[in-house]
Design an enzyme around this catalytic site. Structure first.
Site, PDB file in Angstrom:
ATOM      1  N   ALA A  66       0.912  -1.441   0.070  1.00  0.00           N
ATOM      2  CA  ALA A  66       0.084   0.013   0.115  1.00  0.00           C
ATOM      3  C   ALA A  66       0.836   1.132  -0.043  1.00  0.00           C
ATOM      4  O   ALA A  66       1.961   1.158   0.635  1.00  0.00           O
ATOM      5  CB  ALA A  66      -0.836  -0.050   1.127  1.00  0.00           C
ATOM      6  N   GLY A 109       0.491  -4.848   0.922  1.00  0.00           N
ATOM      7  CA  GLY A 109      -0.537  -4.973   0.083  1.00  0.00           C
ATOM      8  C   GLY A 109      -0.335  -5.586  -1.169  1.00  0.00           C
ATOM      9  O   GLY A 109      -1.282  -6.415  -1.900  1.00  0.00           O
ATOM     10  N   GLU A 112      -0.772  -9.055  -0.564  1.00  0.00           N
ATOM     11  CA  GLU A 112      -2.113  -9.415  -0.319  1.00  0.00           C
ATOM     12  C   GLU A 112      -3.001  -9.319  -1.440  1.00  0.00           C
ATOM     13  O   GLU A 112      -3.992 -10.073  -1.721  1.00  0.00           O
ATOM     14  CB  GLU A 112      -2.581  -8.513   0.697  1.00  0.00           C
ATOM     15  CG  GLU A 112      -1.794  -8.535   2.034  1.00  0.00           C
ATOM     16  CD  GLU A 112      -2.246  -7.446   3.094  1.00  0.00           C
ATOM     17  OE1 GLU A 112      -1.483  -6.159   2.765  1.00  0.00           O
ATOM     18  OE2 GLU A 112      -2.849  -7.580   4.294  1.00  0.00           O
ATOM     19  N   GLU A 132       4.685  -4.971   7.226  1.00  0.00           N
ATOM     20  CA  GLU A 132       3.992  -3.751   7.774  1.00  0.00           C
ATOM     21  C   GLU A 132       4.398  -3.652   9.285  1.00  0.00           C
ATOM     22  O   GLU A 132       4.406  -2.478   9.956  1.00  0.00           O
ATOM     23  CB  GLU A 132       2.400  -4.031   7.870  1.00  0.00           C
ATOM     24  CG  GLU A 132       1.853  -4.118   6.710  1.00  0.00           C
ATOM     25  CD  GLU A 132       1.850  -5.237   5.744  1.00  0.00           C
ATOM     26  OE1 GLU A 132       2.571  -6.266   6.127  1.00  0.00           O
ATOM     27  OE2 GLU A 132       0.900  -5.427   4.729  1.00  0.00           O
TER      28      GLU A 132
HETATM   29  N1  CAA Z   1       4.526   3.218  -0.458  1.00  0.00           N
HETATM   30  C1  CAA Z   1       4.926   4.230  -1.355  1.00  0.00           C
HETATM   31  N2  CAA Z   1       6.072   4.393  -1.927  1.00  0.00           N
HETATM   32  C2  CAA Z   1       6.875   3.365  -2.158  1.00  0.00           C
HETATM   33  C3  CAA Z   1       6.697   2.234  -1.562  1.00  0.00           C
HETATM   34  C4  CAA Z   1       5.301   2.002  -0.765  1.00  0.00           C
HETATM   35  N3  CAA Z   1       4.845   0.996  -0.261  1.00  0.00           N
HETATM   36  N4  CAA Z   1       7.581   1.365  -1.867  1.00  0.00           N
HETATM   37  C5  CAA Z   1       8.471   1.867  -2.596  1.00  0.00           C
HETATM   38  N5  CAA Z   1       8.070   3.041  -2.897  1.00  0.00           N
HETATM   39  C6  CAA Z   1       8.911   4.182  -3.549  1.00  0.00           C
HETATM   40  C7  CAA Z   1       9.970   4.551  -2.782  1.00  0.00           C
HETATM   41  O1  CAA Z   1       9.665   5.640  -1.833  1.00  0.00           O
HETATM   42  C8  CAA Z   1      10.900   5.239  -3.619  1.00  0.00           C
HETATM   43  O2  CAA Z   1      10.267   6.652  -4.183  1.00  0.00           O
HETATM   44  P1  CAA Z   1      11.347   7.638  -4.152  1.00  0.00           P
HETATM   45  O3  CAA Z   1      12.396   7.281  -5.459  1.00  0.00           O
HETATM   46  O4  CAA Z   1      10.435   8.766  -4.450  1.00  0.00           O
HETATM   47  O5  CAA Z   1      12.027   7.796  -2.869  1.00  0.00           O
HETATM   48  C9  CAA Z   1      10.598   4.209  -4.868  1.00  0.00           C
HETATM   49  O6  CAA Z   1       9.450   3.645  -4.586  1.00  0.00           O
HETATM   50  C10 CAA Z   1      11.733   3.116  -5.065  1.00  0.00           C
HETATM   51  O7  CAA Z   1      11.634   2.573  -3.789  1.00  0.00           O
HETATM   52  P2  CAA Z   1      13.312   2.278  -3.070  1.00  0.00           P
HETATM   53  O8  CAA Z   1      14.055   3.476  -3.472  1.00  0.00           O
HETATM   54  O9  CAA Z   1      12.844   1.891  -1.696  1.00  0.00           O
HETATM   55  O10 CAA Z   1      13.847   0.843  -3.768  1.00  0.00           O
HETATM   56  P3  CAA Z   1      14.795  -0.040  -3.254  1.00  0.00           P
HETATM   57  O11 CAA Z   1      15.041  -0.954  -4.368  1.00  0.00           O
HETATM   58  O12 CAA Z   1      15.868   0.525  -2.497  1.00  0.00           O
HETATM   59  O13 CAA Z   1      14.098  -0.855  -2.187  1.00  0.00           O
HETATM   60  C11 CAA Z   1      11.747  -2.277  -1.263  1.00  0.00           C
HETATM   61  C12 CAA Z   1      12.775  -1.670  -2.608  1.00  0.00           C
HETATM   62  C13 CAA Z   1      12.517  -2.972  -0.307  1.00  0.00           C
HETATM   63  C14 CAA Z   1      10.592  -2.739  -1.900  1.00  0.00           C
HETATM   64  C15 CAA Z   1      11.532  -0.750  -0.696  1.00  0.00           C
HETATM   65  O14 CAA Z   1      11.047  -0.048  -1.652  1.00  0.00           O
HETATM   66  C16 CAA Z   1      10.657  -0.826   0.446  1.00  0.00           C
HETATM   67  O15 CAA Z   1      10.810  -1.408   1.643  1.00  0.00           O
HETATM   68  N6  CAA Z   1       9.078  -0.339   0.334  1.00  0.00           N
HETATM   69  C17 CAA Z   1       8.174  -0.468   1.214  1.00  0.00           C
HETATM   70  C18 CAA Z   1       7.613  -2.216   1.457  1.00  0.00           C
HETATM   71  C19 CAA Z   1       6.593  -2.229   2.643  1.00  0.00           C
HETATM   72  O16 CAA Z   1       6.812  -1.616   3.603  1.00  0.00           O
HETATM   73  N7  CAA Z   1       5.445  -2.418   2.112  1.00  0.00           N
HETATM   74  C20 CAA Z   1       4.267  -2.326   3.272  1.00  0.00           C
HETATM   75  C21 CAA Z   1       3.308  -1.373   2.817  1.00  0.00           C
HETATM   76  S1  CAA Z   1       2.173  -1.001   4.176  1.00  0.00           S
HETATM   77  C22 CAA Z   1       1.070  -2.078   3.491  1.00  0.00           C
HETATM   78  O17 CAA Z   1       1.022  -2.489   2.481  1.00  0.00           O
HETATM   79  C23 CAA Z   1      -0.315  -1.883   4.390  1.00  0.00           C
HETATM   80  C24 CAA Z   1      -1.621  -3.187   4.066  1.00  0.00           C
HETATM   81  O18 CAA Z   1      -1.153  -4.134   4.280  1.00  0.00           O
HETATM   82  C25 CAA Z   1      -2.468  -2.719   3.428  1.00  0.00           C
END
Ligand code: CAA
Length: 258
Positions: A66, A109, A112, A132
């Site tokens: 998400a 998400g 999911e 999360e």
């Molecule tokens: N939401 C918003 N933006 C996201 C994102 C997310 N879930 N995942 C990645 N992005 C964005 C980053 O912010 C980044 O944007 P900028 O270039 O503007 O900074 C861009 O995508 C590229 O990401 P990274 O630079 O972080 O890429 P990476 O290759 O270094 O890392 C990754 C990849 C390990 C997937 C890392 O992006 C990450 O950990 N993402 C978040 C994963 C996460 O926590 N997901 C759970 C979200 S909560 C949820 O989903 C709730 C639910 O159950 C409903």
């Protein structure tokens, strides 16, 4: 085809392909993605020319969760009254076969969403996780329930409490994904599965999906009763007559979707 901002859509014969397309955010699932994806699915559910849908992302990410930036400033009342996740339920209630083709990250998400599909074909680069907890929340689009049903308590607890990722091989061993293929072959494999399903009688494929999904909602005896009745009902179709006649006559069936 329909003009969307965050997804691409394409049909090839009876198979529709939806590609999540927010490359700069690793396909993070914001409200626009939700609105567009569910609109596309709703149209495909109604479109008689579409039999099966494949949902995919990019090579690097199916979806990294998400959209954290969209959720960051919400308080409880915003989250509760806005109920911003509930729109995703429409994916799980899509009636036609829906295959997830997953390459790269399927996190939060994203994992999911893949689990809302009927089965997941993964590339050998796929990584699944429910991170999360690392953000101070828990899965909110079904992860605590669907992951547990898919892989059992031990692994689901491990994933949800530690936030670690599973690679493709572990995901296949655990029963989260049905097949793992080389990254270059992911779409070929998913499309071949979709084409195969699309050639079968339409009513039978929808009922097969309904029957398997019933097993998650019903007791064994209720589920078996549902299956038996649906099985029996298919004897009212022309395609049952055709399918069985073709087998007996050693020829290919010509199904009519009636
Ligand atoms: N939401 C918003 N933006 C996201 C994102 C997310 N879930 N995942 C990645 N992005 C964005 C980053 O912010 C980044 O944007 P900028 O270039 O503007 O900074 C861009 O995508 C590229 O990401 P990274 O630079 O972080 O890429 P990476 O290759 O270094 O890392 C990754 C990849 C390990 C997937 C890392 O992006 C990450 O950990 N993402 C978040 C994963 C996460 O926590 N997901 C759970 C979200 S909560 C949820 O989903 C709730 C639910 O159950 C409903």
């Amino acid at each position: 085809e329909a003009d969307f901002e965050t997804i691409l859509t394409e049909t090839r014969g009876a198979v529709a392909i939806i590609t999540l397309n927010r490359p700069k955010a690793l396909n993070a699932l914001n409200s626009v993605v939700m609105t567009e994806l569910t609109a596309a699915l709703s149209a495909y559910d109604k479109d008689e020319s579409v039999a099966v849908v494949v949902l995919t992302g990019s090579e690097k990410a199916f979806a990294a969760g998400a959209d954290i930036k969209e959720m960051q400033s919400l308080d409880f009342v915003d989250a509760y009254l806005g109920d911003f996740i509930s729109g995703w339920d429409a994916v799980a209630s899509f009636r036609k076969p829906l295959i997830a083709a997953v390459s790269g990250f399927a996190l939060g998400g994203g994992c999911e969403l893949a689990m809302m599909c009927d089965f997941i074909i993964a590339s050998d680069t796929a990584k699944f996780g429910q991170p999360e907890i690392t953000l101070g929340v828990i899965p909110g689009m079904g992860g605590s329930q669907r992951l547990t049903r898919a892989v059992g308590k031990a692994k689901a607890m491990d994933m949800v409490l530690t936030g670690r990722m599973m690679d493709a091989a572990e995901s296949e061993r655990a029963g989260l994904v049905s097949r793992v293929v080389e990254a270059e072959k992911l779409m070929d494999e998913a499309l071949a599965a979709a084409v195969k399903i699309a050639a079968f009688p339409r009513a039978a494929t929808l009922m097969a999906k309904e029957a398997v999904n019933r097993s998650f909602e019903a007791t064994l005896s209720e589920g078996l009763r549902f299956e038996r009745r649906v099985f029996q009902s298919l004897f009212a179709t022309a395609d049952q007559k055709e399918g069985m006649a073709a087998f007996v006559e050693k020829r290919k069936p010509a199904f009519s979707n009636r």
